[in-house]
Design an enzyme around this catalytic site. Structure first.
Site, mmCIF file in Angstrom:
data_model
loop_
_atom_site.group_PDB
_atom_site.id
_atom_site.type_symbol
_atom_site.label_atom_id
_atom_site.label_comp_id
_atom_site.label_asym_id
_atom_site.label_seq_id
_atom_site.Cartn_x
_atom_site.Cartn_y
_atom_site.Cartn_z
ATOM 1 N N ASP A 30 0.844 -1.195 0.000
ATOM 2 C CA ASP A 30 0.000 0.000 0.000
ATOM 3 C C ASP A 30 0.881 1.247 0.000
ATOM 4 O OD1 ASP A 30 -3.210 0.483 0.916
ATOM 5 O OD2 ASP A 30 -1.854 2.184 1.171
ATOM 6 N N ASN A 87 -12.942 -3.410 2.119
ATOM 7 C CA ASN A 87 -13.861 -2.277 2.214
ATOM 8 C C ASN A 87 -14.766 -2.275 0.983
ATOM 9 O OD1 ASN A 87 -12.667 -1.340 4.611
ATOM 10 N ND2 ASN A 87 -11.089 -0.230 3.484
ATOM 11 N N GLY A 93 -16.142 2.443 3.382
ATOM 12 C CA GLY A 93 -14.898 3.220 3.321
ATOM 13 C C GLY A 93 -14.038 2.914 2.117
ATOM 14 N N GLN A 94 -14.645 2.371 1.058
ATOM 15 C CA GLN A 94 -13.864 2.059 -0.139
ATOM 16 C C GLN A 94 -13.558 3.346 -0.902
ATOM 17 O OE1 GLN A 94 -15.796 -0.691 -2.854
ATOM 18 N NE2 GLN A 94 -13.949 -0.959 -4.095
ATOM 19 N N HIS A 100 -10.223 -5.111 -3.732
ATOM 20 C CA HIS A 100 -8.908 -5.387 -3.151
ATOM 21 C C HIS A 100 -9.075 -5.882 -1.725
ATOM 22 C CE1 HIS A 100 -9.928 -1.105 -2.639
ATOM 23 N NE2 HIS A 100 -9.317 -1.155 -1.470
HETATM 24 P P1 5GP Z 1 -9.786 1.496 0.179
HETATM 25 O O1 5GP Z 1 -9.958 2.738 0.982
HETATM 26 O O2 5GP Z 1 -10.402 1.639 -1.208
HETATM 27 O O3 5GP Z 1 -10.207 0.233 0.849
HETATM 28 O O4 5GP Z 1 -8.224 1.316 0.000
HETATM 29 C C1 5GP Z 1 -7.490 1.858 -1.048
HETATM 30 C C2 5GP Z 1 -6.029 1.755 -0.651
HETATM 31 O O5 5GP Z 1 -5.259 1.960 -1.803
HETATM 32 C C3 5GP Z 1 -5.583 2.793 0.380
HETATM 33 O O6 5GP Z 1 -5.036 2.122 1.520
HETATM 34 C C4 5GP Z 1 -4.531 3.618 -0.355
HETATM 35 O O7 5GP Z 1 -3.447 3.999 0.469
HETATM 36 C C5 5GP Z 1 -4.114 2.674 -1.476
HETATM 37 N N1 5GP Z 1 -3.700 3.349 -2.694
HETATM 38 C C6 5GP Z 1 -4.342 4.360 -3.331
HETATM 39 N N2 5GP Z 1 -3.686 4.712 -4.438
HETATM 40 C C7 5GP Z 1 -2.602 3.898 -4.505
HETATM 41 C C8 5GP Z 1 -1.521 3.790 -5.450
HETATM 42 O O8 5GP Z 1 -1.434 4.499 -6.444
HETATM 43 N N3 5GP Z 1 -0.584 2.835 -5.189
HETATM 44 C C9 5GP Z 1 -0.656 2.020 -4.093
HETATM 45 N N4 5GP Z 1 0.315 1.124 -3.929
HETATM 46 N N5 5GP Z 1 -1.652 2.096 -3.196
HETATM 47 C C10 5GP Z 1 -2.608 3.036 -3.404
#
Ligand code: 5GP
Ligand code: ZN
Length: 114
Positions: A30, A87, A93-94, A100
């Protein structure tokens, strides 16, 4: 798919710190880790969220979950454990609309989430 960040990562157009890759799945660290171990496991195919999955996705979902487990072990979480999180949509909280699994470990995590 379109401007999806994780499709861009899966295609190699957006750089990431990859941990594992095969034909259907990818795991990478992440960008903004919330724990000493924090990586994501995704299908390469664009699936928006877990609510969009059906019985036909069962095998793929099993592969994602087992890959998350195996990599958690490899990254040192076998003894202490880890949290495996999906999420989904706004209440969940997505923020990235490409399915993922988060794997967080390396420290004790509180419950319940805020
Ligand atoms: P969500 O909030 O959708 O469950 O999680 C998305 C995750 O993706 C977050 O923890 C955020 O830090 C990560 N993330 C967002 N953009 C990028 C990116 O460009 N590269 C990587 N490696 N992680 C990302
Ligand atoms: Zn995508």
């Amino acid at each position: 798919m379109g401007d999806c960040i994780f499709c861009g990562i899966a295609e190699g157009a957006i750089p990431s710190k990859k941990i594992f890759e095969d034909d259907e799945t990818l795991a990478f660290h992440d960008l903004a880790p919330k724990a000493p171990v924090h990586f994501l496991v995704i299908p390469k195919r664009h699936i928006r969220n877990i609510m969009e999955c059906g019985a036909e996705d069962g095998v793929l979902l099993g592969k994602l979950l087992l890959r998350a487990q195996g990599l958690a072990r490899e990254l040192g979480c076998g003894e202490g454990g880890a949290r495996f999180v999906i999420n989904c949509k706004s209440d969940g909280g997505q923020t990235v609309d490409h399915l993922h699994i988060h794997v967080l470990g390396g420290r004790g995590l509180g419950w319940p989430p805020g």
